[in-house]
Design an enzyme around this catalytic site. Structure first.
Site, PDB file in Angstrom:
ATOM      1  N   GLY A  99       6.087  -4.039   6.617  1.00  0.00           N
ATOM      2  CA  GLY A  99       5.115  -4.725   5.778  1.00  0.00           C
ATOM      3  C   GLY A  99       5.167  -6.236   5.901  1.00  0.00           C
ATOM      4  CD  GLU A 105       8.100   0.629   1.264  1.00  0.00           C
ATOM      5  OE1 GLU A 105       7.456   1.627   0.899  1.00  0.00           O
ATOM      6  OE2 GLU A 105       7.706  -0.148   2.155  1.00  0.00           O
ATOM      7  CB  SER A 158       4.722  -4.876  11.401  1.00  0.00           C
ATOM      8  OG  SER A 158       5.069  -5.355  10.112  1.00  0.00           O
ATOM      9  CG  ASN A 215       4.793   5.952   4.104  1.00  0.00           C
ATOM     10  OD1 ASN A 215       4.316   6.451   3.084  1.00  0.00           O
ATOM     11  ND2 ASN A 215       5.898   5.218   4.101  1.00  0.00           N
ATOM     12  CD1 TRP A 216      -1.655   7.118   4.603  1.00  0.00           C
ATOM     13  CD2 TRP A 216      -2.726   8.465   3.173  1.00  0.00           C
ATOM     14  NE1 TRP A 216      -2.552   7.876   5.326  1.00  0.00           N
ATOM     15  CE2 TRP A 216      -3.225   8.711   4.480  1.00  0.00           C
ATOM     16  CE3 TRP A 216      -3.256   9.213   2.112  1.00  0.00           C
ATOM     17  CZ2 TRP A 216      -4.217   9.662   4.737  1.00  0.00           C
ATOM     18  CZ3 TRP A 216      -4.248  10.147   2.374  1.00  0.00           C
ATOM     19  CH2 TRP A 216      -4.724  10.367   3.673  1.00  0.00           C
ATOM     20  CE  LYS A 217       4.964   1.811   3.498  1.00  0.00           C
ATOM     21  NZ  LYS A 217       5.600   0.541   3.794  1.00  0.00           N
ATOM     22  N   GLY A 229       2.603   2.173   8.129  1.00  0.00           N
ATOM     23  CA  GLY A 229       2.226   1.966   6.734  1.00  0.00           C
ATOM     24  C   GLY A 229       0.849   1.323   6.633  1.00  0.00           C
ATOM     25  CG  HIS A 245      10.114   4.554   3.499  1.00  0.00           C
ATOM     26  ND1 HIS A 245      10.063   3.328   2.890  1.00  0.00           N
ATOM     27  CD2 HIS A 245       9.292   4.475   4.576  1.00  0.00           C
ATOM     28  CE1 HIS A 245       9.239   2.542   3.563  1.00  0.00           C
ATOM     29  NE2 HIS A 245       8.748   3.227   4.593  1.00  0.00           N
ATOM     30  CD  GLU A 303       9.757   3.254   8.809  1.00  0.00           C
ATOM     31  OE1 GLU A 303       8.584   3.046   9.094  1.00  0.00           O
ATOM     32  OE2 GLU A 303      10.128   3.595   7.684  1.00  0.00           O
TER      33      GLU A 303
HETATM   34  P1  PGA Z   1       4.268  -0.995   7.730  1.00  0.00           P
HETATM   35  O1  PGA Z   1       5.156   0.137   7.021  1.00  0.00           O
HETATM   36  O2  PGA Z   1       3.605  -0.339   8.930  1.00  0.00           O
HETATM   37  O3  PGA Z   1       3.277  -1.438   6.692  1.00  0.00           O
HETATM   38  O4  PGA Z   1       5.209  -2.081   8.147  1.00  0.00           O
HETATM   39  C1  PGA Z   1       5.886   1.047   7.781  1.00  0.00           C
HETATM   40  C2  PGA Z   1       6.635   2.001   6.899  1.00  0.00           C
HETATM   41  O5  PGA Z   1       7.084   1.591   5.819  1.00  0.00           O
HETATM   42  O6  PGA Z   1       6.787   3.192   7.235  1.00  0.00           O
END
Ligand code: PGA
Length: 253
Positions: free
Chosen positions: A174, A98, A214, A10-12, A235, A96, A168
């Site tokens: 993150g 976020e 993470s 997931n490149w966000k 991510g 997600h 998640e």
């Molecule tokens: P992260 O993000 O690997 O940077 O913790 C994971 C995600 O949000 O899918």
């Protein structure tokens, strides 16, 4: 039965179209001899055409990070499942953390997005997870299974068969704080049991449940050894070709 692993990046809100194309070219070279796993990447909507172009004739699936529940209309700033599909996408992330946290997405809205993804012929990756507060007060399973019931509970068994679930924990996204393999397994097993109780043992056996939060080259193998973990949603570590490649090749390390 064995479930084929799915490793998803997931490149966000990262990588311009030009940067995303360069990344995809690198990925194409790195994954020429793809191991026996499914691989998917989720660029921004703007970069999807460039990434699809670079990954043409590979098995890497490109997906949207979100979609609107309607097919089209006066929804400024949104993209529909049909648009993602016609651009060449195969999957879409839904719910997600976020988007739940910053865009206030929840409940029925996410159920409608899951419905929209299926209507458009996209595989929804439906994301769920508890906050630190919720974990520390012992409510992890209530929260996670509640989010799943709200988002997916209405699906027929055949529709459910097209869905992937991603667990998640919000406190691990993150933050560098990865759930231990045992913490992940406990929740994944509960999710699989919920699928079994809500639909059938067969539905539970075939459901792919990804872990996210993470995930890195150094911890992916430990997480993937857990019997109910079927892949990873990554991510930060998916933003470098070599670390994403190492994650995809977890079986070789
Ligand atoms: P992260 O993000 O690997 O940077 O913790 C994971 C995600 O949000 O899918």
């Amino acid at each position: 039965m064995s479930r084929r692993p799915l490793m998803a990046g997931n490149w966000k809100m990262n990588l311009t179209p030009a940067e995303a194309a360069e990344f995809a070219r690198g990925l194409r070279g790195a994954l020429l001899d793809l191991p026996a796993v499914d691989v998917a990447v989720f660029p921004t909507s703007l970069a999807i055409p460039a990434v699809l172009n670079e990954l043409a004739n590979t098995d890497v699936v490109v997906g949207g990070q979100d979609l609107h529940a309607e097919v089209k209309g006066a929804y400024t700033g949104n993209v529909s499942g049909e648009m993602l599909k016609s651009a060449g996408c195969g999957m879409a992330l839904i719910g997600h953390s976020e988007r739940r946290a910053y865009e206030g997405e929840a409940g029925e809205q996410l159920a409608n997005k899951a419905k929209a993804a299926l209507r458009a012929g996209l595989t929804p990756i439906f994301c769920v997870g508890e906050s630190l507060d919720e974990r520390e007060s012992g409510r992890t399973l209530d929260i996670v299974l509640g989010q799943l019931a709200d988002g997916l509970g209405w699906l027929t068994e055949s529709a459910l068969g097209k869905v992937v679930i991603a667990y998640e924990p919000v406190w691990a996204i993150g933050t560098g704080k990865v759930a231990s393999p045992e913490q992940a397994q406990e929740v994944h097993a509960a999710i699989r049991a919920w699928v079994g109780n809500t639909w059938s043992a067969g539905a539970a056996r075939s459901m792919r449940i990804l872990y996210g939060g993470s995930v890195k080259p150094a911890n992916v193998a430990g997480i993937m050894t857990q019997p109910d973990v079927d892949g990873a949603l990554v991510g930060g570590a998916a933003l470098k070709v070599d670390s994403f490649e190492a994650i995809v090749r977890f079986q070789e390390s």
